[in-house]
Design a protein around this motif. Structure first.
Motif, PDB file in Angstrom:
ATOM      1  N   MET A  27      -5.038   3.158  -0.166  1.00 62.77           N
ATOM      2  CA  MET A  27      -4.515   4.289   0.590  1.00 62.77           C
ATOM      3  C   MET A  27      -2.998   4.291   0.539  1.00 62.77           C
ATOM      4  SD  MET A  27      -7.151   4.034   3.828  1.00 62.77           S
ATOM      5  CE  MET A  27      -6.686   5.631   4.505  1.00 62.77           C
ATOM      6  N   VAL A  28      -2.440   5.465   0.335  1.00 61.21           N
ATOM      7  CA  VAL A  28      -0.996   5.626   0.171  1.00 61.21           C
ATOM      8  C   VAL A  28      -0.389   6.124   1.480  1.00 61.21           C
ATOM      9  CG1 VAL A  28       0.816   6.842  -1.104  1.00 61.21           C
ATOM     10  CG2 VAL A  28      -1.300   6.143  -2.278  1.00 61.21           C
ATOM     11  N   GLY A  29       0.679   5.457   1.907  1.00 59.10           N
ATOM     12  CA  GLY A  29       1.392   5.905   3.090  1.00 59.10           C
ATOM     13  C   GLY A  29       0.713   5.570   4.398  1.00 59.10           C
ATOM     14  N   ILE A  30      -0.199   4.601   4.381  1.00 59.21           N
ATOM     15  CA  ILE A  30      -0.909   4.237   5.597  1.00 59.21           C
ATOM     16  C   ILE A  30      -0.066   3.254   6.407  1.00 59.21           C
ATOM     17  CG2 ILE A  30      -3.021   3.214   6.536  1.00 59.21           C
ATOM     18  CD1 ILE A  30      -3.357   5.913   5.101  1.00 59.21           C
ATOM     19  N   PRO A  31       0.202   3.546   7.665  1.00 56.38           N
ATOM     20  CA  PRO A  31       1.033   2.651   8.478  1.00 56.38           C
ATOM     21  C   PRO A  31       0.400   1.272   8.636  1.00 56.38           C
ATOM     22  CG  PRO A  31       0.800   4.811   9.518  1.00 56.38           C
ATOM     23  CD  PRO A  31      -0.169   4.775   8.383  1.00 56.38           C
ATOM     24  N   GLU A  32       1.236   0.267   8.783  1.00 54.99           N
ATOM     25  CA  GLU A  32       0.735  -1.094   8.965  1.00 54.99           C
ATOM     26  C   GLU A  32      -0.142  -1.209  10.191  1.00 54.99           C
ATOM     27  OE1 GLU A  32       0.843  -3.976   7.147  1.00 54.99           O
ATOM     28  OE2 GLU A  32       1.484  -2.553   5.609  1.00 54.99           O
ATOM     29  N   SER A  33       0.148  -0.443  11.228  1.00 56.88           N
ATOM     30  CA  SER A  33      -0.652  -0.524  12.447  1.00 56.88           C
ATOM     31  C   SER A  33      -2.095  -0.097  12.197  1.00 56.88           C
ATOM     32  CB  SER A  33      -0.040   0.356  13.547  1.00 56.88           C
ATOM     33  OG  SER A  33       0.023   1.708  13.129  1.00 56.88           O
ATOM     34  N   VAL A  34      -2.305   0.772  11.207  1.00 58.95           N
ATOM     35  CA  VAL A  34      -3.665   1.164  10.851  1.00 58.95           C
ATOM     36  C   VAL A  34      -4.333   0.046  10.064  1.00 58.95           C
ATOM     37  CG1 VAL A  34      -5.077   2.815   9.547  1.00 58.95           C
ATOM     38  CG2 VAL A  34      -3.094   3.613  10.855  1.00 58.95           C
ATOM     39  N   ARG A  35      -3.625  -0.511   9.113  1.00 64.63           N
ATOM     40  CA  ARG A  35      -4.186  -1.596   8.304  1.00 64.63           C
ATOM     41  C   ARG A  35      -4.563  -2.807   9.154  1.00 64.63           C
ATOM     42  NH1 ARG A  35      -2.673  -0.478   2.876  1.00 64.63           N
ATOM     43  NH2 ARG A  35      -0.961   1.020   2.712  1.00 64.63           N
ATOM     44  N   ASN A  36      -3.860  -2.976  10.278  1.00 64.52           N
ATOM     45  CA  ASN A  36      -4.064  -4.175  11.093  1.00 64.52           C
ATOM     46  C   ASN A  36      -5.021  -3.968  12.263  1.00 64.52           C
ATOM     47  OD1 ASN A  36      -2.251  -5.633   9.496  1.00 64.52           O
ATOM     48  ND2 ASN A  36      -0.493  -4.974  10.721  1.00 64.52           N
ATOM     49  N   VAL A  37      -5.621  -2.791  12.368  1.00 62.22           N
ATOM     50  CA  VAL A  37      -6.598  -2.574  13.444  1.00 62.22           C
ATOM     51  C   VAL A  37      -7.766  -3.524  13.233  1.00 62.22           C
ATOM     52  CG1 VAL A  37      -8.264  -0.951  14.412  1.00 62.22           C
ATOM     53  CG2 VAL A  37      -5.955  -0.176  13.864  1.00 62.22           C
ATOM     54  N   PRO A  38      -8.140  -4.295  14.245  1.00 57.07           N
ATOM     55  CA  PRO A  38      -9.229  -5.273  14.055  1.00 57.07           C
ATOM     56  C   PRO A  38     -10.579  -4.595  13.876  1.00 57.07           C
ATOM     57  CG  PRO A  38      -8.543  -5.202  16.356  1.00 57.07           C
ATOM     58  CD  PRO A  38      -7.558  -4.364  15.587  1.00 57.07           C
ATOM     59  N   ALA A  39     -11.440  -5.226  13.103  1.00 57.38           N
ATOM     60  CA  ALA A  39     -12.801  -4.751  12.885  1.00 57.38           C
ATOM     61  C   ALA A  39     -13.755  -5.920  13.114  1.00 57.38           C
ATOM     62  CB  ALA A  39     -12.967  -4.212  11.470  1.00 57.38           C
ATOM     63  N   ILE A  40     -14.964  -5.613  13.546  1.00 56.03           N
ATOM     64  CA  ILE A  40     -15.953  -6.657  13.811  1.00 56.03           C
ATOM     65  C   ILE A  40     -16.422  -7.288  12.508  1.00 56.03           C
ATOM     66  CG2 ILE A  40     -18.227  -7.120  14.794  1.00 56.03           C
ATOM     67  CD1 ILE A  40     -17.739  -4.844  16.745  1.00 56.03           C
TER      68      ILE A  40
END
Length: 500
Positions: free
Chosen positions: A273-286
Motif C-alpha cells: 500500500m502506497v502512502g499508508i500512515p505508520e499508525s495504520v500499519r501498526n494497528v494491532p491484530a489478533i
C-alpha cells in the motif's frame, strides 16, 4: 425498565397468536405514521450471515465460492454491489442494523470494558413492526447483550456464540440449539471437541448433519414460516446464521466441495500500500497471516467457503417456504473478513477497508425488480426504513438510512449521499460515490481512496494536491454525520420474549 418474561419451549403457534389485539387494532408504533392504505402489508424475511466478506458469495467470488441457491435468488431480484455495514465488529454492526442509526447514535449500555450493547427499550424496527401488528421472530444469532434482550421479537430461537465465562446451565436455558444437542446427548461431545480444536482449527462436523447449527436454524425458520401461513397476521422473520464465522466445521458433504490444496492464499500486505500512515500499519491484530502456517490457512479458507455453501443450501430450502408475491426478502452479512488479504486474518484490525466493511447484499420478492444490480453505495441502516415502508409505515425522522423502495422503482440515489462506517481500530469512514475517506478518531490521520480507479484501496491520495477539494468536502461530510445528536426516539415498554 423493560420487563422480560420467559416461557422456554413454547409452541410457535402460541407465539403467532401473541398480540392479537394489537394486530386487530393496528396500533401505530412510536415515531411512525401510517401511509395511505394501498396494499396489504408485506411479510418480511431478513437473512443475515456472520463474517461473510462481500466477495465470498458465488456471483461475486470469481468461482471461488459455490452458492447456486443464493446466486439464483439474487438474479431473481436486485443485488447491491456496494453495501456496507455501519460499525465493526459483530455486536455494534448488528446494533446499527437493529436500530437504524449510526454507531454514536443508538442508545447504549456498557456490557464490558470493550463491548457496548443496545439499551433495552430502545427504538428498533422489530419493536415498530410488532407494535403495528406483525408477528416478529428471530431465529439464530443476533449477538445482543444480554442474548435474550427484548428488542421487539415475540419469539427467539437462539443459536449463539457464548464466552467462556458463561456457565453451561445458563447457556442451555437460553440457547435452543445447544439445548437440542443436550437432549440428544451431543452437547458435551460437541463442547469438548470445540475446546480441543481451538478457534483456528478447520475440521468437518463430526455428528449427524441434522444436528449442525446451520441445519437447526434452517429448520426453526421453516417451522415459523409454515405456521405463519396459517394466520392472517403479517410476519417479520430474521434468520441469522452464525456461519461462516468460526468454528470452521462444515458438514462433510459441503467440506468435500473444497480441497484445501486448491485454495490460493493471498500474498499482499501493508507493504503493497502506497502512502499508508505508520499508525495504520501498526494497528494491532489478533491474527496475522505470517503467524499461522499456510497449510492451516488453506484449511480454514476451504472450510469457510464450505460453510457459505452450507448456508446456501439452507437458504434455498427456506426460500421454498416463502411466497415472493407477498414477502420482501433481504440477504446480507454483518461485516466481512480479511481472509488473508493485507496480511490479516479474521476481522481485525477493524479499519473499514472494503475487506471487512463491505458486505454481500441482495433483495428479492414483493416490489423488487428482477435482474438489477445497484452500484451506488447503500448501508445496513437502510434496512430499517425499508422494512417499515414494506409494512405501510412512514419511517420516523430520526433514522439514518433511506428506504430502498424508491430505488426499486427506478429512482437514483442522491449523488452526494454519504455511507458511514465506524471502525473499532480507531478510524471512521464515509463513502460518497467512488471516493472513500478515512479519519482517525482523534483527527490526526486521514486517508482517501478512489475505489473506481483503485478498487483494492492500495493508494492513499489524501495528500495529493489535486484531491484537496474532495478531501476537504468529505471531511466536512464526515463531521456532519458525527455531529448528529444521539437518537431520542420514543422507546418501547414491556413485552414478553418466548424462547424456543
Amino acid at each position: 425498565m423493560v420487563s422480560l418474561s420467559f416461557t422456554p419451549n413454547v409452541s410457535r403457534r402460541g407465539v403467532l397468536q401473541l398480540g392479537a389485539v394489537a394486530a386487530a387494532q393496528l396500533i401505530l408504533p412510536a415515531g411512525c405514521t401510517r401511509k395511505p392504505a394501498e396494499a396489504k402489508p408485506q411479510n418480511i424475511v431478513l437473512v443475515i450471515t456472520d463474517d461473510q466478506s462481500w466477495d465470498s458469495i458465488g456471483y461475486a467470488s470469481g468461482g471461488r465460492v459455490k452458492s447456486p441457491e443464493l446466486d439464483g435468488l439474487a438474479a431473481s431480484g436486485t443485488t447491491f454491489d456496494a453495501a456496507y455495514c455501519n460499525s465493526m465488529p459483530c455486536v455494534p454492526s448488528r446494533a446499527s442494523l437493529t436500530t437504524g442509526v449510526h454507531h454514536h447514535r443508538w442508545p447504549q449500555q456498557r456490557r464490558t470494558d470493550k463491548v457496548v450493547a443496545i439499551r433495552p427499550g430502545a427504538w428498533t424496527w422489530a419493536h415498530a413492526l410488532r407494535a403495528a401488528g406483525y408477528s416478529t421472530a428471530l431465529v439464530g444469532k443476533m449477538h445482543y447483550m444480554p442474548r435474550q434482550a427484548p428488542h421487539g421479537f415475540d419469539y427467539m430461537a437462539l443459536c449463539e456464540h457464548w464466552p467462556a465465562s458463561f456457565r453451561d446451565k445458563v447457556i442451555l436455558r437460553l440457547d435452543g440449539w445447544r439445548r437440542s444437542l443436550s437432549e440428544s446427548a451431543l452437547y458435551e461431545p460437541m463442547a469438548a471437541s470445540s475446546r480441543k480444536r481451538g478457534g483456528f482449527s478447520a475440521k468437518p462436523w463430526a455428528f449427524a448433519p441434522e444436528h449442525h447449527r446451520i441445519s437447526w436454524v434452517r429448520d426453526r425458520a421453516i417451522e415459523f414460516l409454515d405456521e405463519s401461513r396459517a394466520t392472517e397476521r403479517p410476519f417479520a422473520l430474521t434468520v441469522s446464521f452464525s456461519a461462516p464465522h468460526s468454528p470452521y466445521d462444515p458438514a462433510p458433504e459441503f467440506a468435500a466441495l473444497y480441497d484445501p490444496k486448491d485454495v490460493e492464499v493471498p500474498t499482499d500486505g501493508w507493504a503493497d500500500m502506497v502512502g499508508i500512515p505508520e499508525s495504520v500499519r501498526n494497528v494491532p491484530a489478533i491474527f496475522t497471516r505470517d503467524k499461522v502456517p499456510t497449510k492451516k490457512i488453506r484449511e480454514m479458507l476451504a472450510s469457510y467457503r464450505a460453510l457459505v455453501s452450507q448456508v446456501d443450501a439452507a437458504v434455498g430450502a427456506i426460500a421454498k417456504h416463502v411466497d415472493p408475491a407477498d414477502t420482501l426478502v433481504v440477504f446480507c452479512s454483518d461485516h466481512g473478513d480479511y481472509l488473508g488479504k493485507r496480511g490479516q486474518l479474521l476481522k481485525d484490525p477493524g479499519i473499514p477497508f472494503d475487506d471487512v466493511a463491505q458486505v454481500p447484499m441482495f433483495a428479492y420478492g414483493a416490489g423488487v425488480p428482477e435482474g438489477r444490480m445497484f452500484t451506488e453505495p447503500v448501508s445496513l441502516v437502510d434496512l430499517a426504513p425499508t422494512f417499515l415502508t414494506a409494512a405501510g409505515l412512514e419511517p420516523p425522522a430520526h433514522l439514518d438510512g433511506i428506504a430502498l423502495q424508491d430505488r426499486f422503482a427506478g429512482a437514483e440515489m442522491p449523488a452526494d449521499r454519504p455511507v458511514y462506517c465506524f471502525g473499532r481500530a480507531g478510524f471512521d469512514m464515509i463513502r460518497v460515490g467512488e471516493l472513500k475517506y478515512f479519519r482517525s478518531h482523534d483527527g490526526s490521520v486521514e486517508m482517501l481512496f478512489d475505489v473506481d480507479q483503485d478498487p483494492r484501496e492500495l493508494r492513499n491520495i489524501a495528500q495529493d494536491p489535486a484531491q484537496q477539494t474532495a478531501r476537504a468536502e468529505l471531511a466536512a461530510r464526515l463531521a456532519a454525520v458525527l455531529e448528529r445528536a444521539p437518537e431520542q426516539a420514543p422507546g418501547f415498554g414491556r413485552h414478553s420474549v418466548r424462547l424456543a
